[in-house]
Write an enzyme that holds these catalytic residues in place. Structure first.
Site, mmCIF file in Angstrom:
data_model
loop_
_atom_site.group_PDB
_atom_site.id
_atom_site.type_symbol
_atom_site.label_atom_id
_atom_site.label_comp_id
_atom_site.label_asym_id
_atom_site.label_seq_id
_atom_site.Cartn_x
_atom_site.Cartn_y
_atom_site.Cartn_z
ATOM 1 N N GLU A 183 0.883 -1.675 0.195
ATOM 2 C CA GLU A 183 0.130 0.306 -0.007
ATOM 3 C C GLU A 183 0.695 1.067 -0.005
ATOM 4 O OE1 GLU A 183 -3.038 -0.505 3.316
ATOM 5 O OE2 GLU A 183 -4.169 -2.024 2.991
ATOM 6 N N GLU A 211 -6.243 -8.282 0.965
ATOM 7 C CA GLU A 211 -6.343 -8.011 2.853
ATOM 8 C C GLU A 211 -7.733 -7.591 2.607
ATOM 9 O OE1 GLU A 211 -4.431 -5.058 4.536
ATOM 10 O OE2 GLU A 211 -2.292 -5.112 3.867
HETATM 11 O O1 IFM Z 1 -4.041 -3.043 9.277
HETATM 12 C C1 IFM Z 1 -3.914 -2.355 7.901
HETATM 13 C C2 IFM Z 1 -2.762 -3.205 6.860
HETATM 14 O O2 IFM Z 1 -1.470 -3.275 8.032
HETATM 15 C C3 IFM Z 1 -3.024 -2.934 5.689
HETATM 16 N N1 IFM Z 1 -4.110 -2.608 4.690
HETATM 17 C C4 IFM Z 1 -4.894 -2.175 5.974
HETATM 18 C C5 IFM Z 1 -5.200 -2.791 7.847
HETATM 19 C C6 IFM Z 1 -6.544 -2.918 7.747
HETATM 20 O O3 IFM Z 1 -6.760 -0.723 8.308
#
Ligand code: IFM
Length: 440
Positions: A164, A345
């Site tokens: 990200e 994710e």
């Molecule tokens: O915890 C985070 C992760 O580190 C990166 N993506 C979003 C998740 C939830 O906020």
């Protein structure tokens, strides 16, 4: 029943700073999150990642959970300062040993390692030289990637470059809410561009070294305008450019999106844009929600509008909108020619009840996962090339500026005893993975 493709990859994601703890063990160097979390006022509950889930000492227990869950793959990140305390040069042998043991155990348990090289924990020593606002950081990243590939790569299935970079640039270099806590427009623009250079340089270096599957990871979410007014629509277009396109347009088409391009001129040099265009084997998409923006104040002239009262939201205040995931995946297909995608994710924070006789009833999370999995299946049915799905996350962990106030895990963490208790969502996901389908 909703079936997924038979070669679909099921996994779980974590990141180093959020789980490892042991901030100085084996000569680990300080990271920007070690520094930032210790500064009073930066983390909601005043917590830090000093202990986190103590994964550094308890990783065998976590690998046993992965094996019990039955996932084929585990996405985790390596802590750059655990291997290179100063970010470059001297290697900490103990750091390598830790990841050696983790990789061996994953492989022994039949879990394929998906290694993410960077999940926001830059060595503080590099931050002291400008961090992502400095161009050199991109090339130090490629050297670090080479070290990891050379020393640990024999057991790695998939290498992911950055996690990200869009969020890291926005929250860490523009909003000041994440490490390193910067908030200048020029810091933001430099962080965007230099992270993009790092992805390109990392991919180039690893391609020269071996035949791994290579990818990188972005967080994507549809952006809606708060109203039909011209100003709000322009704000939404800018937010879409900054959030969804600033890391991807250069990668796929060698250009910054029109709404950002004039600003990026301040940091782009020579033939940078050609260098940013790199074929990847897969794109990791992290997805949670949908956002509404309106024209407003601030360095880029927009503000995020909170969901209206009564909206279905998670404990983070994020709207639950599974159809937005389908939309997002379809948009990727249209914009970039249907690249191979993995949802790296997806998950939700809820205020779970504590364990009762070894059970944690987290039905809202089960419901969330079920609906988002359905949305993933819908995108596949509409022709999107989605090859896998990873839940965020295994064990409740350190949620950045929210500290331990938010629980995203499918395994409950008792912060006093560090005891892990699988939740109902763990059992649900176990069934999904075992059958390769969403049970009715
Ligand atoms: O915890 C985070 C992760 O580190 C990166 N993506 C979003 C998740 C939830 O906020």
């Amino acid at each position: 029943m909703t079936d997924f493709p038979s070669d679909f990859t099921w996994g779980v994601s974590t990141s180093a700073y959020q789980i490892e703890g042991a901030p100085a063990a084996g000569g680990k160097g300080e990271s920007i999150w070690d520094r930032f979390a210790h500064r009073p006022g930066n983390v909601a509950d005043g917590s830090t990642g000093d202990v986190a889930t103590d994964h550094y000492h308890r990783f065998p227990e976590d690998v046993a959970l992965l094996a019990e869950l039955g996932v084929q793959a585990y996405r985790f990140s390596v802590s750059w300062p655990r291997l290179l305390p100063e970010g470059r040069g001297r290697v900490a042998a103990k750091g390598l040993e830790f990841y050696d043991r983790l990789l061996d155990l994953l492989v022994a348990n039949g879990v394929r390692p998906w290694l993410c090289l960077y999940h926001w924990d830059l060595p503080q020593a590099l931050q002291d030289r400008g961090g992502w606002t400095a161009r050199d950081t991109a090339y130090y990243f490629a050297d670090y990637a080479e070290l990891v590939a050379e020393r640990l790569g024999d057991r790695v299935d998939t290498f992911l470059m950055l996690n990200e970079p869009n969020v890291h640039a926005l929250l860490g270099h523009l909003a000041g809410q994440h490490a390193p806590g910067l908030s200048g427009l020029s810091d933001y623009l430099a962080a965007v561009h230099h992270q993009n250079l790092a992805v390109a340089a990392g991919v180039e270096r690893l391609r020269e070294m071996g035949a791994w599957r290579l990818g990188t990871v972005v967080n994507l979410q549809p952006i809606e305008a708060a109203s039909d007014s011209e100003d709000d629509r322009a704000a939404a277009a800018l937010a879409d450019a900054a959030y969804n396109r600033a890391s991807l347009d250069p990668l796929f088409s060698g250009a910054y999106p029109a709404a950002l391009a004039p600003l990026m001129e301040a940091v782009v040099r020579g033939d940078d844009l050609q260098a940013l265009r790199r074929p990847l084997d897969l794109l990791g998409v992290n997805h949670y929600t949908v956002q509404t923006v309106a024209a407003g104040e601030g360095p880029i002239g927009l503000r995020v509008v909170e969901p209206p009262p009564g909206s279905e939201v998670t404990a983070m205040g994020w709207r639950v909108a599974p159809e937005a995931l389908t939309r997002q995946l379809l948009e990727l297909k249209e914009r970039y020619g249907n690249p191979p995608v993995v949802v790296t994710e997806n998950g939700a924070a809820y205020p779970d009840p504590p364990p009762v006789r070894g059970r944690v009833d987290d039905r809202p999370r089960v419901d969330y996962l079920r609906r988002y999995l359905q949305a993933t299946a819908e995108a596949i049915a509409q022709g999107c090339d989605v090859r896998g799905y990873f839940v965020w996350t295994l064990v409740d962990n350190f949620e950045w500026a929210e500290g331990f106030t938010q629980r995203f895990g499918i395994v409950h963490l008792d912060r006093e005893t560090l005891r892990r208790t699988p939740k109902e969502s763990f059992r649900f996901y176990q069934r999904v993975v075992a059958g390769g389908r969403l049970p009715d």
